[in-house]
Design a protein around this motif. Structure first.
Motif, short mmCIF file in Angstrom:
data_model
loop_
_atom_site.label_atom_id
_atom_site.label_comp_id
_atom_site.label_asym_id
_atom_site.label_seq_id
_atom_site.Cartn_x
_atom_site.Cartn_y
_atom_site.Cartn_z
N ALA A 1 3.85 5.00 8.92
CA ALA A 1 3.44 4.97 7.51
C ALA A 1 3.92 6.21 6.77
O ALA A 1 4.26 6.14 5.59
N TRP A 2 3.97 7.35 7.48
CA TRP A 2 4.41 8.58 6.83
C TRP A 2 5.94 8.66 6.76
O TRP A 2 6.50 8.98 5.71
N THR A 3 6.62 8.40 7.87
CA THR A 3 8.07 8.60 7.92
C THR A 3 8.85 7.48 7.24
O THR A 3 9.95 7.70 6.73
N GLN A 4 8.30 6.26 7.24
CA GLN A 4 8.90 5.12 6.53
C GLN A 4 10.38 4.94 6.84
O GLN A 4 11.21 4.73 5.96
N GLY A 5 10.70 5.05 8.12
CA GLY A 5 12.06 4.80 8.55
C GLY A 5 12.99 5.99 8.51
O GLY A 5 14.16 5.88 8.91
N ALA A 6 12.52 7.14 8.04
CA ALA A 6 13.37 8.32 7.93
C ALA A 6 13.69 8.92 9.31
O ALA A 6 14.67 9.66 9.44
N ARG A 7 12.86 8.65 10.31
CA ARG A 7 13.13 9.06 11.68
C ARG A 7 12.95 7.85 12.58
O ARG A 7 12.19 6.92 12.25
N ARG A 8 13.61 7.88 13.73
CA ARG A 8 13.41 6.82 14.71
C ARG A 8 12.10 7.10 15.45
O ARG A 8 11.93 8.15 16.06
N GLY B 1 -2.03 9.62 10.37
CA GLY B 1 -0.75 9.93 9.75
C GLY B 1 -0.60 11.39 9.36
O GLY B 1 0.53 11.89 9.24
N THR B 2 -1.73 12.10 9.21
CA THR B 2 -1.64 13.52 8.88
C THR B 2 -1.02 14.32 10.02
O THR B 2 -0.51 15.42 9.79
N CYS B 3 -1.06 13.80 11.23
CA CYS B 3 -0.44 14.50 12.36
C CYS B 3 1.06 14.60 12.16
O CYS B 3 1.66 15.68 12.31
N MET B 4 1.70 13.50 11.78
CA MET B 4 3.15 13.52 11.55
C MET B 4 3.49 14.32 10.30
O MET B 4 4.50 15.06 10.27
N ALA B 5 2.69 14.19 9.25
CA ALA B 5 2.94 14.96 8.04
C ALA B 5 2.86 16.46 8.33
O ALA B 5 3.70 17.25 7.86
N GLU B 6 1.88 16.85 9.11
CA GLU B 6 1.72 18.26 9.50
C GLU B 6 2.91 18.72 10.33
O GLU B 6 3.44 19.83 10.14
N MET C 1 0.84 -1.20 0.00
CA MET C 1 0.00 0.00 0.00
C MET C 1 0.87 1.25 0.00
O MET C 1 1.88 1.32 0.72
N ASP C 2 0.49 2.23 -0.80
CA ASP C 2 1.23 3.50 -0.86
C ASP C 2 0.70 4.42 0.25
O ASP C 2 -0.17 5.26 0.03
N TRP C 3 1.26 4.24 1.44
CA TRP C 3 0.75 4.96 2.61
C TRP C 3 0.92 6.47 2.47
O TRP C 3 0.03 7.24 2.86
N GLN C 4 2.04 6.91 1.94
CA GLN C 4 2.24 8.35 1.85
C GLN C 4 1.21 9.01 0.95
O GLN C 4 0.73 10.10 1.26
N SER C 5 0.83 8.36 -0.13
CA SER C 5 -0.22 8.91 -1.00
C SER C 5 -1.55 8.95 -0.27
O SER C 5 -2.33 9.92 -0.41
#
Length: 306
Positions: free
Chosen positions: A183-190, A152-157, A1-5
């Motif tokens: 789902a948003w960060t996909q490993g870019a942050r711990r 997930g919009t919370c982290m994106a925001e 699934m394309d979670w970021q989309s």
């Protein structure tokens, strides 16, 4: 699934419906250096749950029978608010342990409220029976794709607001909020999961190798008291091999007091749980590690101004 989309689509749907909650950068020596806080307890109905509830309603066709949800309190309030906002009927099932403040909040939002004996799992069973009987649309508190995308919009925001942290501490109940963050960060942050010792569904699942039922106790049980971690959260936690730490009720109380005394932020136990990991030493940052804490809920019981 394309979670970021999916999360980007949820962001677009939610514009004008949910609040952009503020961020504080605090110089208090809570973890060896400055800490950034996302104050999601300032969201509609006092928690992040409004995001997932409203995204679900806006992305699905709601039947004539309306909506149904089971909740420890915060999700029920969010569904009641979102249903009223969108012009739908809602029935909310909550366990007795939701407490009078959250029960009163749900009632004030106009939902048809049913209080059931026991814990969240009992409320969920009753909601499923109502769904089967009436054809109402169930809005799951944490283990459904539209719910997770909304959370997930919370982290994106937060990232759009300039989040600089290497590590983000997030309290976990059923796992919708942390699943959205993963789902948003996909490993870019711990991302570090923080759970009360008496409500540690993710910790138990990682230890057992699969989601498993637990007993639920403690002061945060009416918000973090899922008996079993959500499958979406579990799968993402395994995919990104996140760390889970446990805190005691006393640590949570101390974190509540610190947020009030230092910042005049009044939060419920669940809202203070992530910070409790820093204050107690359950999570110890490395030198120079930039840390952030998601403050997830503010529905204090009893309501101090009721």
């Amino acid at each position: 699934m394309d979670w970021q989309s999916e999360i980007k689509a949820a962001e677009s749907r939610l514009k004008g419906h949910v609040r952009q909650t503020p961020v504080l950068r605090v110089n208090a020596d809570w973890g060896g250096g400055p800490v950034e806080l996302k104050l999601e307890q300032m969201q509609h109905t006092g928690s992040f749950k409004a995001r997932g509830a409203m995204n679900t309603i806006l992305s699905r066709e709601v039947p004539a029978a309306g909506l149904v949800a089971a909740s420890g309190g915060n999700h029920g309030a969010a569904v009641a608010w979102a249903a009223r906002h969108a012009g739908h009927n809602a029935r909310i099932y909550v366990p007795e342990l939701a407490g009078p403040a959250k029960i009163a909040l749900i009632r004030s939002l106009g939902a048809d409220l049913v209080v059931v004996p026991g814990a969240y799992a009992n409320a969920f069973d009753a909601a499923r029976a109502y769904e089967a009987e009436t054809g109402a649309m169930q809005i799951h508190a944490y283990d459904a794709e539209p719910t997770v995308a909304g959370q997930g919009t919370c982290m994106a925001e937060w990232e759009a607001q300039g989040l600089e942290a290497d590590t983000v501490l997030i309290a976990v109940g059923g796992g919708g909020l942390i699943a959205g963050a993963l789902a948003w960060t996909q490993g870019a942050r711990r991302i570090v999961a923080v759970e009360p010792r008496g409500c540690a569904a993710l910790h138990a699942a990682r230890k057992a190798g699969a989601p498993t039922d637990i007993e639920v106790t403690g002061i945060a049980a009416n918000a973090l008291g899922a008996r079993r971690i959500g499958t979406i959260c579990y799968d993402l936690a395994c995919q990104y091999d996140i760390r889970s730490v446990l805190v005691e009720d006393a640590d949570i109380v101390r974190a509540q007091a610190e947020l009030w005394q230092s910042l005049r932020q009044l939060v419920e136990p669940a809202g203070a749980t992530a910070l409790a990991a820093l204050l107690s030493g359950a999570y110890r940052p490395e030198p120079g590690e930039r840390v952030a804490v998601l403050v997830c809920g503010g529905n204090v019981a009893p309501d101090p101004l009721a």
